[in-house]
Design a protein around this motif. Structure first.
Motif, PDB file in Angstrom:
ATOM      1  N   THR A 319      65.171  59.924  75.908  1.00  0.00           N
ATOM      2  CA  THR A 319      63.978  60.555  76.028  1.00  0.00           C
ATOM      3  C   THR A 319      62.868  59.592  76.196  1.00  0.00           C
ATOM      4  OG1 THR A 319      64.012  60.510  73.591  1.00  0.00           O
ATOM      5  CG2 THR A 319      64.611  62.659  74.645  1.00  0.00           C
ATOM      6  N   ALA A 320      63.260  58.318  75.798  1.00  0.00           N
ATOM      7  CA  ALA A 320      62.303  56.996  75.973  1.00  0.00           C
ATOM      8  C   ALA A 320      61.959  56.822  77.498  1.00  0.00           C
ATOM      9  CB  ALA A 320      62.591  56.139  75.199  1.00  0.00           C
ATOM     10  N   GLY A 442      52.140  53.055  69.294  1.00  0.00           N
ATOM     11  CA  GLY A 442      52.013  54.302  69.065  1.00  0.00           C
ATOM     12  C   GLY A 442      51.138  54.859  67.875  1.00  0.00           C
ATOM     13  N   ARG A 514      59.909  58.505  64.397  1.00  0.00           N
ATOM     14  CA  ARG A 514      60.398  57.666  65.572  1.00  0.00           C
ATOM     15  C   ARG A 514      61.047  58.319  66.721  1.00  0.00           C
ATOM     16  NH1 ARG A 514      63.230  53.201  61.992  1.00  0.00           N
ATOM     17  NH2 ARG A 514      61.556  53.805  60.799  1.00  0.00           N
ATOM     18  N   VAL A 594      52.248  53.298  73.412  1.00  0.00           N
ATOM     19  CA  VAL A 594      52.461  54.679  73.423  1.00  0.00           C
ATOM     20  C   VAL A 594      51.362  55.419  73.549  1.00  0.00           C
ATOM     21  CG1 VAL A 594      54.007  56.515  72.128  1.00  0.00           C
ATOM     22  CG2 VAL A 594      54.690  54.364  72.060  1.00  0.00           C
ATOM     23  N   HIS A 595      51.405  56.630  74.218  1.00  0.00           N
ATOM     24  CA  HIS A 595      50.244  57.310  74.677  1.00  0.00           C
ATOM     25  C   HIS A 595      50.059  58.204  73.253  1.00  0.00           C
ATOM     26  CE1 HIS A 595      48.048  60.842  76.177  1.00  0.00           C
ATOM     27  NE2 HIS A 595      47.628  60.027  76.992  1.00  0.00           N
ATOM     28  N   THR A 596      48.653  58.488  72.980  1.00  0.00           N
ATOM     29  CA  THR A 596      48.270  58.970  71.665  1.00  0.00           C
ATOM     30  C   THR A 596      48.685  60.447  71.369  1.00  0.00           C
ATOM     31  OG1 THR A 596      46.329  60.080  72.801  1.00  0.00           O
ATOM     32  CG2 THR A 596      46.193  57.661  71.646  1.00  0.00           C
ATOM     33  N   THR A 597      49.364  61.273  72.328  1.00  0.00           N
ATOM     34  CA  THR A 597      50.075  62.439  72.131  1.00  0.00           C
ATOM     35  C   THR A 597      51.462  62.363  71.861  1.00  0.00           C
ATOM     36  OG1 THR A 597      50.404  62.923  74.274  1.00  0.00           O
ATOM     37  CG2 THR A 597      48.224  63.679  73.445  1.00  0.00           C
ATOM     38  N   LYS A 598      52.030  61.357  71.968  1.00  0.00           N
ATOM     39  CA  LYS A 598      53.373  61.023  71.781  1.00  0.00           C
ATOM     40  C   LYS A 598      54.057  61.617  70.329  1.00  0.00           C
ATOM     41  CE  LYS A 598      57.634  59.750  73.118  1.00  0.00           C
ATOM     42  NZ  LYS A 598      58.286  60.126  74.113  1.00  0.00           N
ATOM     43  N   THR A 599      53.574  61.407  69.364  1.00  0.00           N
ATOM     44  CA  THR A 599      53.770  61.925  68.076  1.00  0.00           C
ATOM     45  C   THR A 599      53.799  63.409  67.976  1.00  0.00           C
ATOM     46  OG1 THR A 599      53.129  60.004  66.785  1.00  0.00           O
ATOM     47  CG2 THR A 599      53.461  61.845  65.471  1.00  0.00           C
ATOM     48  N   GLU A 601      54.492  65.544  70.574  1.00  0.00           N
ATOM     49  CA  GLU A 601      55.240  65.786  71.553  1.00  0.00           C
ATOM     50  C   GLU A 601      56.655  65.751  70.842  1.00  0.00           C
ATOM     51  OE1 GLU A 601      54.816  63.130  74.813  1.00  0.00           O
ATOM     52  OE2 GLU A 601      53.071  64.127  75.557  1.00  0.00           O
ATOM     53  N   LEU A 602      56.824  64.827  69.841  1.00  0.00           N
ATOM     54  CA  LEU A 602      58.064  64.667  69.281  1.00  0.00           C
ATOM     55  C   LEU A 602      58.012  65.638  68.091  1.00  0.00           C
ATOM     56  CD1 LEU A 602      58.401  60.859  68.549  1.00  0.00           C
ATOM     57  CD2 LEU A 602      59.787  62.265  70.107  1.00  0.00           C
TER      58      LEU A 602
END
Length: 780
Positions: A319-320, A442, A514, A594-599, A601-602
Motif C-alpha cells: 500500500t506504500a 506525515g 502507521r 507524506v501527504h496531509t490526507t494520508k492518515t 485515507e488509512l
C-alpha cells in the motif's frame, strides 16, 4: 516472546509447588472472606481495592536447564487468588472465671441496670450515626471496572477526528508556538497543572540548497529524490529536496567508488572486504533488518567514507507508494548532542559535537538507487518483487555533496499532571509528540496528540464529578522527537533523580496509526499480561475482536530514555501494515514526506484511533488505580530463559547463565505466588506492606540495564531486536563481532554483562521475599 492468553482451566505439566498444593485447592472455598466485613475493621476503611477482573496465576513448569519453548501462562484470577491458609488468623480469648456466688444482689442489679441503659443509649447513637454516615464501601473492583467503562465510553472517533483536524490548523513553523497551543488546549479541558518546559538544544538543519549525488562517468547530477538537478525541480519541490538528509551527518564532498553492501550485515561486510579495499569508499546501503546506527558503526569501523541509504521497494508494504521519495533520518542516539548525559539547562557546558559520525550519509529514493545500479526503473513483476542489487561488473564513481547547518534552537515540552489521591508520588507517564519536520513523518504527530487530548478530555469529565486516580498520571507532549527524542531526553535528564524514584510505567503513543492491517501491541515482559488483558477488556460487546500477540521488541520514539536509562516498564499499541519481508524491521527509522490526507485515507472513520485511545486508556487506568501494581514477575524470568537459547562463541559460560536463569525463575515463581498476600490477608493489608510490594514490582526491570550496548541496540536486554529473534540482542551482536574479528573477547564481556544482570534480578527478588517474610515474622 509472543504472549498468548491461556484458558484458566488449563494446567501445565510440572505444576509449581507453590501454586498447586492440594491442601490449598481443597480449602479454596473455605478461605473466602467477606470484603465488606473486613473493610469495616478499624484502620482499613481508607484502603481501596481497585483493579479489573480477577485473574489466576498461570502454572509454570518446574525449572530445569533443558529449555523447551516457554510461554508465560495467564489466567483470570492469578494475582488475587488466596494462596495460603492461615490458621492463626482466628483470634482467641479466655474468659475470667466466675466470681463467688456470695456477691451482693443489689450490686448485680445496679450493674445490670447500668448496662441496660448504656445499651439502649448505644442503640440510639448508632441509629442516628448510621443515618448520617455512609456505610463502609464494599470491594471497589466492580466500581473500578464501571469507572473505566464510563471514562472510555467518552472517547469517541468523531471527537478524535475533530481534535485531529483542529491540530492541523496550528502553525508549525515554531516548536514553542505549537507547544503553547497545546498548553492552552489541555488547560481548557480542565487539567489543573500544565507546564511548558523549554530547552535550548543543538539541531542539525538543512542548508540553503539541496544535497546532491553526481555520476562522474556521465556527469549527471541528481537530487536525493532521483530528479535531475535543475532550477524547475528545485522550485517545485524545495521543501522535500531540502529535508531529504541525515541529521548530524558529516559535512563536505566525497568522490569515491560506490560499493553495494546490501543491508550492511556482518556477512555482507566479510564478503565485500574479501574482494575489495573499502577504505574511503561510498557504501550503497539498504535500510532495514537491524538498527541504522548499528550498521553505520560497522561501516565506519570498516573504513568507509560515505553512505547512500535507501529503502528497497520489496521491503515496503504494497500500500506504500514511496519509491520516488527520499527521506530524512537522524543519526542522534538521543538527547541534545552538545550535552550528552546531562540536561541542557542554563549554564550547562556545551560540547562541540557538530557531527556524530565521520561518515557522509545521504538518504536517497529507490528510483535514484536503480539509476545508480544501472537497472530499469520498473523491476516489480506481477508475481514477485526482485530486490535491488548492483551488477558484479563495472565500477561506479560518484561525488556526494552534503551541506547541513548546526544551530541552537528552543524546543518545548508540554507536561500536564493529574494528581493521584492515594499514591500522588507515583507517576504513570503517557507520552505523545507534537514536533514534526515540515511534512516529514506525515501527520502521525497529530494522530498521537489527538488521541492523548481525547483521553484527557474523557478523564476530566470524570474528575469534575469527584473522581481521581490513585496514582498521578503525567501527560507529556514532546518536542524534538524527529531529531533524536531530544525533548524527552532533556526533561528526563533534568528530573532523573525524581523519575528514578517515582515513575511506575511509560505508555507510548508514538506513531499510533502507521497502517491499517494489524494491531501491534508491544510491552516489556512485566506488562505483557496487562496488555493482553486490555485487548479483551475493550472487546466486550463486539462481535469480532481478535487479540494480537504481545511481544517485547525495540520500538521507536520517546519511550527510549525511560526504557534504556530508567528501566521503566513500557507499553505501546499501534496499527501497522502487514510486513512484506523479514527485512522490514526498522524501516520506521525513515521519515518520508507524506501527504496531509494520508492518515485519513488509512483510517477514514477514525475507528482505529478510537481503539488505540481506549487500549491506551485502559492500561493507564489500571496501572494508576490498582492497589497492587498489575506487573508480572514470573514473565520476566520466562523471557530471560527464552532469550538464552542459541549458540554462542563461548560455551563455557552458558551453563552458568542457564543455572542463574533457573534460580531467577524459582525465586520469581515464589515471589509471584506471594505477591498478592497484602490484598488477600487482612493482617497484611496495611498500607506500608502494599507500598513495600509496589516498590519491588516497580523496580523489577532495572536490573536488566547493561552498562554499554552497541549503537542502536537497547541497553535494556529484555527487549529483542525484532519478532524473528528470541536471543538477547547484545549476545547476538557480540557473536557477530566474534565472526568479524575472530576474537571471543567481546562475547565474553557480553556474557558477563548478561550474567550479572540476571543474577542482580535474582538477588533483588530474593531480597523482596526476605523483607516480607521478616515483616510477617515480626507481626507473629
Amino acid at each position: 516472546m509472543a504472549y498468548h492468553k491461556v484458558n484458566a482451566d488449563q494446567r501445565a505439566q510440572g505444576h509449581s509447588p507453590y501454586l498447586d498444593n492440594d491442601e490449598l485447592q481443597a480449602t479454596a472455598l473455605e478461605l473466602e472472606w467477606d470484603m465488606e466485613k473486613e473493610l469495616e475493621e478499624p484502620g482499613f476503611d481508607h484502603f481501596r481495592l481497585g483493579g479489573a477482573v480477577q485473574h489466576h496465576l498461570g502454572n509454570s513448569q518446574s525449572p530445569d536447564l533443558d529449555l523447551e519453548p516457554i510461554q508465560p501462562a495467564s489466567s483470570p484470577k492469578g494475582r488475587f487468588q488466596r494462596l495460603q491458609e492461615d490458621p492463626d488468623y482466628i483470634s482467641h480469648y479466655t474468659r475470667q472465671p466466675p466470681k463467688s456466688n456470695r456477691c451482693n444482689f443489689f450490686k448485680l442489679l445496679k450493674v445490670f441496670c447500668t448496662a441496660l441503659i448504656l445499651f439502649m443509649f448505644g442503640i440510639v447513637i448508632g441509629y442516628y450515626a448510621r443515618k448520617k454516615c455512609p456505610s463502609p464501601p464494599t470491594s471497589q473492583e466492580p466500581n473500578n471496572l464501571q469507572i473505566y467503562h464510563e471514562i472510555l465510553k467518552e472517547i469517541k472517533a468523531e471527537n478524535i477526528q475533530r481534535i485531529y483536524r483542529d491540530l492541523l490548523q496550528f502553525p508549525r513553523e515554531d516548536d514553542v508556538d505549537m507547544a503553547m497551543k497545546l498548553l492552552v488546549q489541555w488547560t481548557s479541558q480542565g487539567l489543573e497543572d500544565v507546564r511548558l518546559v523549554n530547552y535550548s538544544v543543538l539541531l542539525d538543519l538543512p542548508g540553503s540548497s539541496s544535497n546532491t549525488v553526481t555520476l562522474k562517468n556521465s556527469g549527471e547530477c541528481f537530487y536525493p529524490s532521483g530528479q535531475q538537478c535543475s532550477r524547475e525541480a528545485k522550485t517545485l519541490h524545495n521543501q522535500d529536496l531540502l529535508y531529504s538528509y541525515a541529521a548530524y551527518s558529516a559535512k563536505g564532498t566525497l568522490e569515491a567508488e560506490l560499493v553495494d553492501v546490501q543491508y550492511g550485515t556482518v556477512e555482507d561486510l566479510i564478503r565485500i572486504q574479501a574482494i575489495t579495499n573499502v577504505t574511503k569508499k561510498i557504501a550503497l546501503l539498504k535500510l532495514g533488518q537491524s538498527p541504522l546506527l548499528y550498521k553505520l558503526s560497522l561501516l565506519e569501523d570498516a573504513g568507509f567514507g560515505g553512505v547512500l541509504l535507501y529503502v528497497d521497494p520489496c521491503d515496503l508494504p504494497k500500500t506504500a507508494d514511496l519509491a520516488d521519495k527520499a527521506f530524512m533520518v537522524s543519526l542522534n542516539s538521543g538527547g541534545d548532542p552538545s550535552t550528552p548525559g546531562y540536561a541542557s539547562i542554563d549554564g550547562s557546558y556545551r560540547q562541540n559535537r557538530l557531527n556524530l559520525t565521520t561518515l557522509l550519509v545521504q538518504p536517497i529514493s529507490a528510483v535514484l538507487a536503480k539509476k545508480l545500479v544501472s537497472l530499469p526503473e520498473d523491476i516489480v513483476q506481477k508475481d514477485r518483487c526482485i530486490p535491488l542489487q548492483m551488477p558484479a561488473t563495472g565500477k561506479k564513481i560518484i561525488s556526494l555533496s552534503i551541506q547541513s547547518v548546526t544551530t541552537y534552537k528552543t524546543i518545548s515540552n508540554v507536561i500536564g499532571y493529574l494528581k493521584g489521591t492515594v499514591f500522588p508520588d507515583r507517576y504513570i507517564i503517557i507520552g505523545s509528540h507534537h514536533n514534526s519536520l515540515n511534512t516529514y513523518g506525515g501527520q502521525e504527530w497529530a494522530s498521537s496528540t489527538a488521541i492523548i487530548t481525547a483521553f484527557i478530555q474523557a478523564l476530566m469529565l470524570k474528575v469534575k464529578r469527584g473522581w481521581r486516580p490513585d496514582r498521578t498520571i503525567v501527560f507529556c507532549s514532546w518536542g524534538g522527537t524527529s531529531f533524536g527524542n531530544i525533548g524527552s531526553y532533556e526533561w528526563a535528564e533534568d528530573l532523573k533523580r525524581v523519575l528514578q524514584r517515582n515513575v511506575v510505567a511509560y505508555v507510548s503513543l508514538h506513531n499510533p496509526v502507521r497502517g491499517n492491517s494489524t494491531l501491534h501491541p508491544v510491552a516489556s515482559p512485566s506488562l505483557q499480561q496487562l496488555a493482553a488483558e486490555s485487548q479483551s477488556f475493550n472487546c466486550v460487546g463486539k462481535t469480532k475482536c481478535l487479540g494480537s500477540n504481545v511481544s517485547s521488541v525495540q520500538i521507536q520514539g520517546d519511550a527510549d530514555y525511560f526504557i534504556n536509562h530508567l528501566g521503566v516498564p513500557a507499553t505501546q499499541f499501534s496499527y501497522e501494515d502487514i510486513k512484506t519481508s523479514e527485512n522490514s524491521s526498522f524501516l520506521y527509522e525513515a521519515l518520508f514526506p507524506v501527504h496531509t490526507t494520508k492518515t485519513e485515507e488509512l483510517d477514514p472513520s477514525f475507528s482505529l484511533h478510537e481503539t488505540i485511545a481506549k487500549l491506551t486508556g485502559q492500561v493507564t487506568l489500571r496501572i494508576a488505580n490498582e492497589p497492587v501494581l498489575p506487573f508480572n514477575a514470573l514473565d520476566i524470568a520466562l523471557e530471560v530463559q527464552n532469550s538464552l537459547k542459541g549458540n554462542f562463541c563461548d560455551e563455557v559460560v552458558i551453563p552458568q547463565l542457564l543455572a542463574v536463569a533457573s534460580r531467577l525463575r524459582d525465586t520469581a515463581e515464589l515471589f509471584q505466588s506471594d505477591e498478592m498476600r497484602p490484598a488477600n490477608d487482612p493482617r497484611e493489608r496495611a498500607p506500608i506492606r502494599v507500598r513495600m510490594l509496589n516498590d519491588v514490582l516497580q523496580n523489577l526491570e532495572k536490573s536488566f540495564l547493561v552498562h554499554r550496548a552497541p549503537p542502536g541496540l537497547y541497553r535494556n536486554i529484555l527487549y529483542r531486536l525484532d519478532e524473528r529473534t528470541n536471543q538477547f540482542s547484545v549476545l547476538l551482536e557480540a557473536l557477530e563481532h566474534c565472526k568479524l574479528h575472530q576474537s571471543n573477547e567481546t562475547i565474553r564481556a557480553a556474557l558477563s554483562e548478561v550474567l550479572n544482570s540476571i543474577n542482580s534480578a535474582q538477588v533483588y527478588f530474593k531480597a523482596g521475599l526476605d523483607v516480607f517474610e521478616t515483616t510477617l515474622a515480626g507481626k507473629k
